[in-house]
Design a protein around this motif. Structure first.
Motif, PDB file in Angstrom:
ATOM      1  N   ALA A 107      50.989 -27.104  12.830  1.00 36.36           N
ATOM      2  CA  ALA A 107      51.105 -25.694  12.464  1.00 36.36           C
ATOM      3  C   ALA A 107      51.747 -24.864  13.573  1.00 36.36           C
ATOM      4  N   ALA A 108      51.452 -25.197  14.821  1.00 39.73           N
ATOM      5  CA  ALA A 108      51.993 -24.422  15.940  1.00 39.73           C
ATOM      6  C   ALA A 108      53.518 -24.539  16.002  1.00 39.73           C
ATOM      7  N   ALA A 109      54.027 -25.760  15.791  1.00 40.57           N
ATOM      8  CA  ALA A 109      55.476 -25.986  15.836  1.00 40.57           C
ATOM      9  C   ALA A 109      56.131 -25.786  14.475  1.00 40.57           C
ATOM     10  N   ARG A 110      55.307 -25.586  13.455  1.00 45.97           N
ATOM     11  CA  ARG A 110      55.775 -25.459  12.067  1.00 45.97           C
ATOM     12  C   ARG A 110      56.603 -26.691  11.665  1.00 45.97           C
ATOM     13  N   ARG A 111      56.031 -27.840  11.947  1.00 46.78           N
ATOM     14  CA  ARG A 111      56.649 -29.116  11.589  1.00 46.78           C
ATOM     15  C   ARG A 111      55.723 -29.862  10.638  1.00 46.78           C
ATOM     16  N   VAL A 112      56.316 -30.458   9.603  1.00 43.43           N
ATOM     17  CA  VAL A 112      55.554 -31.210   8.605  1.00 43.43           C
ATOM     18  C   VAL A 112      56.188 -32.571   8.410  1.00 43.43           C
ATOM     19  N   SER A 113      55.340 -33.603   8.368  1.00 48.07           N
ATOM     20  CA  SER A 113      55.806 -34.952   8.056  1.00 48.07           C
ATOM     21  C   SER A 113      55.170 -35.368   6.730  1.00 48.07           C
ATOM     22  N   LEU A 114      56.024 -35.703   5.778  1.00 51.96           N
ATOM     23  CA  LEU A 114      55.549 -36.030   4.432  1.00 51.96           C
ATOM     24  C   LEU A 114      56.563 -36.932   3.750  1.00 51.96           C
ATOM     25  N   ASP A 115      56.104 -38.088   3.300  1.00 53.13           N
ATOM     26  CA  ASP A 115      56.952 -39.031   2.571  1.00 53.13           C
ATOM     27  C   ASP A 115      56.939 -38.645   1.094  1.00 53.13           C
ATOM     28  N   ALA A 116      58.070 -38.129   0.603  1.00 55.07           N
ATOM     29  CA  ALA A 116      58.137 -37.658  -0.783  1.00 55.07           C
ATOM     30  C   ALA A 116      58.037 -38.788  -1.804  1.00 55.07           C
ATOM     31  N   SER A 117      58.193 -40.038  -1.347  1.00 55.03           N
ATOM     32  CA  SER A 117      58.093 -41.169  -2.273  1.00 55.03           C
ATOM     33  C   SER A 117      56.669 -41.695  -2.400  1.00 55.03           C
ATOM     34  N   ASN A 118      55.726 -41.070  -1.707  1.00 53.85           N
ATOM     35  CA  ASN A 118      54.322 -41.492  -1.773  1.00 53.85           C
ATOM     36  C   ASN A 118      53.726 -41.051  -3.113  1.00 53.85           C
ATOM     37  N   PRO A 119      53.229 -41.995  -3.926  1.00 57.96           N
ATOM     38  CA  PRO A 119      52.666 -41.626  -5.230  1.00 57.96           C
ATOM     39  C   PRO A 119      51.534 -40.603  -5.134  1.00 57.96           C
ATOM     40  N   ALA A 120      50.793 -40.636  -4.038  1.00 55.70           N
ATOM     41  CA  ALA A 120      49.704 -39.669  -3.880  1.00 55.70           C
ATOM     42  C   ALA A 120      50.245 -38.243  -3.799  1.00 55.70           C
ATOM     43  N   PHE A 121      51.489 -38.106  -3.328  1.00 57.27           N
ATOM     44  CA  PHE A 121      52.108 -36.779  -3.270  1.00 57.27           C
ATOM     45  C   PHE A 121      52.719 -36.393  -4.607  1.00 57.27           C
ATOM     46  N   TYR A 122      53.672 -37.206  -5.105  1.00 54.41           N
ATOM     47  CA  TYR A 122      54.408 -36.748  -6.296  1.00 54.41           C
ATOM     48  C   TYR A 122      53.544 -36.731  -7.555  1.00 54.41           C
ATOM     49  N   SER A 123      52.423 -37.448  -7.540  1.00 51.43           N
ATOM     50  CA  SER A 123      51.548 -37.397  -8.715  1.00 51.43           C
ATOM     51  C   SER A 123      50.674 -36.145  -8.713  1.00 51.43           C
ATOM     52  N   ASN A 124      50.468 -35.562  -7.525  1.00 52.26           N
ATOM     53  CA  ASN A 124      49.656 -34.344  -7.439  1.00 52.26           C
ATOM     54  C   ASN A 124      50.175 -33.449  -6.306  1.00 52.26           C
ATOM     55  N   PRO A 125      51.391 -32.917  -6.464  1.00 52.45           N
ATOM     56  CA  PRO A 125      51.964 -32.119  -5.384  1.00 52.45           C
ATOM     57  C   PRO A 125      51.199 -30.826  -5.115  1.00 52.45           C
ATOM     58  N   ASN A 126      50.455 -30.325  -6.102  1.00 50.08           N
ATOM     59  CA  ASN A 126      49.754 -29.052  -5.911  1.00 50.08           C
ATOM     60  C   ASN A 126      48.739 -29.110  -4.765  1.00 50.08           C
ATOM     61  N   ALA A 127      48.119 -30.268  -4.565  1.00 53.00           N
ATOM     62  CA  ALA A 127      47.155 -30.407  -3.469  1.00 53.00           C
ATOM     63  C   ALA A 127      47.849 -30.240  -2.117  1.00 53.00           C
ATOM     64  N   VAL A 128      49.060 -30.777  -2.005  1.00 52.19           N
ATOM     65  CA  VAL A 128      49.832 -30.632  -0.772  1.00 52.19           C
ATOM     66  C   VAL A 128      50.263 -29.181  -0.589  1.00 52.19           C
ATOM     67  N   TYR A 129      50.702 -28.555  -1.676  1.00 57.69           N
ATOM     68  CA  TYR A 129      51.136 -27.163  -1.586  1.00 57.69           C
ATOM     69  C   TYR A 129      49.983 -26.259  -1.125  1.00 57.69           C
ATOM     70  N   ALA A 130      48.784 -26.542  -1.613  1.00 58.34           N
ATOM     71  CA  ALA A 130      47.618 -25.748  -1.198  1.00 58.34           C
ATOM     72  C   ALA A 130      47.377 -25.896   0.302  1.00 58.34           C
ATOM     73  N   ALA A 131      47.514 -27.122   0.816  1.00 56.54           N
ATOM     74  CA  ALA A 131      47.327 -27.356   2.249  1.00 56.54           C
ATOM     75  C   ALA A 131      48.417 -26.649   3.061  1.00 56.54           C
ATOM     76  N   LEU A 132      49.647 -26.668   2.543  1.00 56.58           N
ATOM     77  CA  LEU A 132      50.742 -25.988   3.239  1.00 56.58           C
ATOM     78  C   LEU A 132      50.501 -24.475   3.292  1.00 56.58           C
ATOM     79  N   HIS A 133      50.042 -23.906   2.183  1.00 52.94           N
ATOM     80  CA  HIS A 133      49.740 -22.470   2.180  1.00 52.94           C
ATOM     81  C   HIS A 133      48.663 -22.141   3.219  1.00 52.94           C
ATOM     82  N   ALA A 134      47.700 -23.017   3.342  1.00 55.18           N
ATOM     83  CA  ALA A 134      46.591 -22.758   4.265  1.00 55.18           C
ATOM     84  C   ALA A 134      46.996 -22.904   5.723  1.00 55.18           C
ATOM     85  N   HIS A 135      47.919 -23.826   6.003  1.00 55.78           N
ATOM     86  CA  HIS A 135      48.199 -24.160   7.398  1.00 55.78           C
ATOM     87  C   HIS A 135      49.618 -23.844   7.866  1.00 55.78           C
ATOM     88  N   CYS A 136      50.595 -23.924   6.952  1.00 55.43           N
ATOM     89  CA  CYS A 136      51.979 -23.831   7.422  1.00 55.43           C
ATOM     90  C   CYS A 136      52.924 -23.543   6.250  1.00 55.43           C
TER      91      CYS A 136
END
Length: 414
Positions: free
Chosen positions: A11-40
């Motif tokens: 959050a301090a550097a405003r850097r995010v590492s995320l593999d867009a091909s991870n099924p846990a992400f693309y099957s439920n992107p809203n959970a990631v978006y919520a975390a991004l809103h909270a932190h970065c």
């Protein structure tokens, strides 16, 4: 807000590492978006090597900011920007995209959009209500007695491609082939596309363009009361659309006119069924239906990202951009901004807060939005009314791509 284990946020550097091909992400992107809103909410995505914005006000502002555009080669050369030359194996795709409404800026965009826009304004689209209702009912007639259905192939795939084909003036029997071309074509916009995807998209673009040219020739010889004839015969300030412009515009209208709406029908049905809300309450009248459809568009949008070029130096949320830099806006994340939407991950069919950004904003606001909304407003209530007790018969199968969000299969029973 918990950070999913596959997501790394500095959050301090405003850097995010995320593999867009991870099924846990693309099957439920809203959970990631919520975390991004909270932190970065504004961040540099390491894997994509680009800045991304998720905040509602930033996304809404960038979509309207004329310092950013879909096109940049109208103001700078590839050499000036250090941009690679076009790839030879994509020459047909690039040609089809050259005059796409999605990819151009004023004044060319203004001229093309003005010619097409009349057909998509609400008062013209409203006339299609009876046709959409008749088609939805006819499709349901074919599977209602079976007690089960795979909804995408039997219903969601058919309605948007049929309606946009009728509007433009393409024979309805071309629907299955249009879907094949479109599916290959839009793989170009997915993260992690392969050479195979590029070759398939180029072939689809070539075949698609050749087919549209034959329809243009036929329509010039035999004009009809359809959008293609209108585009061929209408002039603006003494200018007609060229054949290249006609092909690009027809392809983008056919693709955009059904691809996202197919996803949205499936996404909406899933969201409603998983919400636990009564369909009778959700669709109790036209006003309730409109609110509920808006809520499905907010919480499970089909297209998640739009990108822009910086056309001049600019600073957004403390991030400096130079001419030629690319910036991305996650529309689906902006729809979940907790500063705009109460309990943003919850499906609230009667929600009346900020407008969703699923159709974009500014001069590139989706030209087909009135048609897409009408299809959803008509088809969804008919589906739930005709099939009382509708439920998921197995877990929905999410497409293995990002950033288009939709289902491969939606198995239902009643």
């Amino acid at each position: 807000m918990m950070i999913p284990p596959f997501l790394s946020i500095d959050a301090a550097a405003r850097r995010v590492s995320l593999d867009a091909s991870n099924p846990a992400f693309y099957s439920n992107p809203n959970a990631v978006y919520a975390a991004l809103h909270a932190h970065c909410p504004t961040f540099y995505w390491e894997q994509q090597k680009q800045w991304y914005f998720t905040g509602y006000d930033h996304v809404n502002g960038l979509l309207r900011d004329r310092r950013f555009g879909r096109q940049i080669l109208h103001i700078a050369t590839r050499e000036e920007l250090g941009m690679a030359e076009p790839l030879p194996h994509l020459k047909n795709f690039d040609l089809a995209e050259r005059h796409s409404l999605l990819e151009i800026e004023p004044p060319e965009h203004t001229r093309l959009r003005t010619l097409v826009n009349r057909a998509f304004v609400s008062r013209h689209v409203e006339k299609m209500k009876p046709e959409i209702a008749e088609l939805a009912n006819r499709l349901i007639d074919e599977f209602q007695h079976k007690g089960q259905v795979e909804l995408l192939s039997a219903f969601a795939d058919v309605i948007p491609v049929t309606m946009i084909s009728r509007m433009i003036g393409i024979p309805e029997e071309m629907g299955p082939q249009l879907l094949k071309w479109s599916h290959s074509y839009v793989r170009m916009y997915m993260f992690g596309r392969t050479r195979h995807d590029e070759d398939a998209a180029d072939q689809a673009a070539a075949e698609f363009a050749d087919y549209v040219k034959t329809v243009i020739r036929e329509r010039r010889a035999n004009p009809r009361d359809d959008l293609l004839t209108h585009m061929i015969t209408t002039e603006r300030r003494g200018q007609y659309l060229t054949d290249e412009e006609l092909v690009s515009t027809t392809i983008v209208l056919l693709n955009a006119g059904h691809e996202a709406t197919v996803h949205q029908i499936g996404n909406s049905v899933r969201a409603i069924l998983e919400s636990g809300h009564s369909p009778e309450d959700i669709f109790k009248d036209d006003a309730a239906t409109e609110r509920a459809v808006g809520e499905t568009l907010r919480i499970c949008a089909p297209v998640h990202i739009f990108q822009r070029w910086a056309l001049e130096p600019a600073e957004i949320d403390g991030v400096s951009f130079q001419r030629g830099d690319k910036v991305a806006m996650i529309l689906a994340a902006a729809n979940l901004d907790p500063t705009k939407f109460s309990d943003p991950l919850a499906f609230k069919p009667d929600r009346q807060e900020a407008p969703n950004l699923s159709f974009g904003a500014g001069i590139h606001f989706c030209i087909g939005a009135p048609l897409a909304r009408l299809e959803l407003n008509i088809a969804l209530p008919i589906l739930f009314r005709r099939l009382p007790g509708l439920k998921l018969s197995r877990a929905p199968e999410v497409k293995d791509v990002y950033h288009f969000h939709g289902l491969n299969k939606l198995e239902l029973a009643w």
